[in-house]
Design a protein around this motif. Sequence first.
Motif, short mmCIF file in Angstrom:
data_model
loop_
_atom_site.label_atom_id
_atom_site.label_comp_id
_atom_site.label_asym_id
_atom_site.label_seq_id
_atom_site.Cartn_x
_atom_site.Cartn_y
_atom_site.Cartn_z
N TRP A 86 0.67 -1.61 -0.15
CA TRP A 86 0.10 -0.11 0.28
C TRP A 86 0.55 1.20 0.32
O TRP A 86 0.46 2.00 -0.30
CB TRP A 86 -0.60 -0.56 0.77
N ASP A 88 3.48 1.63 -1.33
CA ASP A 88 4.27 1.53 -2.42
C ASP A 88 3.01 2.36 -3.76
O ASP A 88 3.51 1.61 -5.02
CB ASP A 88 5.05 0.49 -2.68
N ARG A 89 2.58 2.02 -3.18
CA ARG A 89 1.02 2.17 -5.10
C ARG A 89 1.32 3.16 -5.30
O ARG A 89 0.96 2.40 -7.20
CB ARG A 89 -0.63 2.34 -3.94
N ARG A 90 1.78 4.07 -5.34
CA ARG A 90 1.73 5.71 -6.26
C ARG A 90 2.91 4.85 -7.29
O ARG A 90 3.88 4.73 -8.50
CB ARG A 90 1.76 6.10 -5.65
N MET A 91 4.09 4.09 -6.96
CA MET A 91 5.04 3.64 -8.14
C MET A 91 4.87 2.75 -8.11
O MET A 91 5.02 2.72 -9.42
CB MET A 91 6.67 3.06 -6.89
N ALA A 93 1.85 1.95 -9.64
CA ALA A 93 0.55 2.46 -10.26
C ALA A 93 1.99 2.96 -12.14
O ALA A 93 1.49 3.16 -13.09
CB ALA A 93 0.37 3.74 -10.26
N ARG A 94 3.18 3.78 -11.95
CA ARG A 94 4.01 3.94 -12.16
C ARG A 94 4.77 3.12 -13.14
O ARG A 94 4.87 3.46 -14.82
CB ARG A 94 4.84 5.45 -11.63
N GLN A 95 4.88 2.48 -12.88
CA GLN A 95 5.83 1.21 -13.16
C GLN A 95 5.08 -0.15 -13.55
O GLN A 95 5.69 -1.25 -13.59
CB GLN A 95 6.69 0.48 -12.19
N TRP A 96 4.12 0.68 -14.05
CA TRP A 96 2.96 -1.20 -14.43
C TRP A 96 3.00 -2.26 -15.56
O TRP A 96 2.69 -2.96 -16.17
CB TRP A 96 1.65 -0.44 -14.66
#
Length: 319
Positions: A86, A88-91, A93-96
């Motif tokens: 949770w 690291d959720r933004r990171m 999302a960027r590295q999907w």
Amino acid sequence: MIPGPATLYPDAVTTTHRSQSGARMSLSQTQPDNSTRASMVLVTGGALWGLYWIPVRFFYDQGLTGPWSGIAMYCAALIALIPFVWPDRRMLARQWRDLMLSGMFTGAAFSLYSISLVYTDVVRSILLFYLTPIWGTILGVVFLKERLSVMRLMGLICGLGGLFVVLGGAGFVPWPQNLGDWLALASGICWALGTLGLYKAGSMTISGQVFAFVIGALLLSLVSLLMLGGQTLPNITSEESIRIAGYALLSAFYVLPMIYMTIWPATKLSPAKVGLLLMSEVVVGIASAAALSGEPFGLREFLGATLIVSAAVLEILRK
């Protein structure tokens, strides 16, 4: 200005500083470095992989046939992972894209290996999965334009020889004999492809890589329900469902540490050393299957295991 201790007693302070530095250096030299610690963790993780067939067969005995045993464990692992991923959720999302690449192949390997344990012997699943040096050689020559050196050729011959022995039946024809054999072969190919994704996702956190791993395994298992005939919902009662859900949540305490102890050392050690230390799975898996499952393990299985392990060792020595 009042002189401080360094001015009044420069030699004493310097001597004390040197002695403290020496003590720190001596202490650091007595502690194991990251490489040693990572090696110990990886050997333990490989041993846990060698015992992974036990919970898979346990859930199968509870009525979860085919991919359902894996689905139950992956769902429980995802629930347990939420607090770790949770932040690291933004990171993530960027590295999907890297997430998808690494998770789909490594997760597919995990899922296919789990399903193969239901449909074929444990020894055959383990050995067929560890034919990865063959697929690594083929991928390297075809896609990376690597040279087929003598060492790689020897490893390829050993790997193919092990495949010939393990899959050889009465007619000694190296051909998969059942669905589990095919799935185990496919899992090794997916793992060879997935290592590229793990390498590209090197900047991702360990929890993020584990998350991708489990997501990929769950998605592939759900897809396999459509591909494998007769895989309807398990015929179990509500009371049995509650009991199985409890067992699945408990399995997360086994599955997640096992995956962490595989991925974290891979960020600290060279790929060659990782491949060698993961051979602990072969030893533990074959020994536990022979001792606990009653599956046959004779001269043919021993020879096939020796050839396949030799192929992995030759690939490691080459690197």
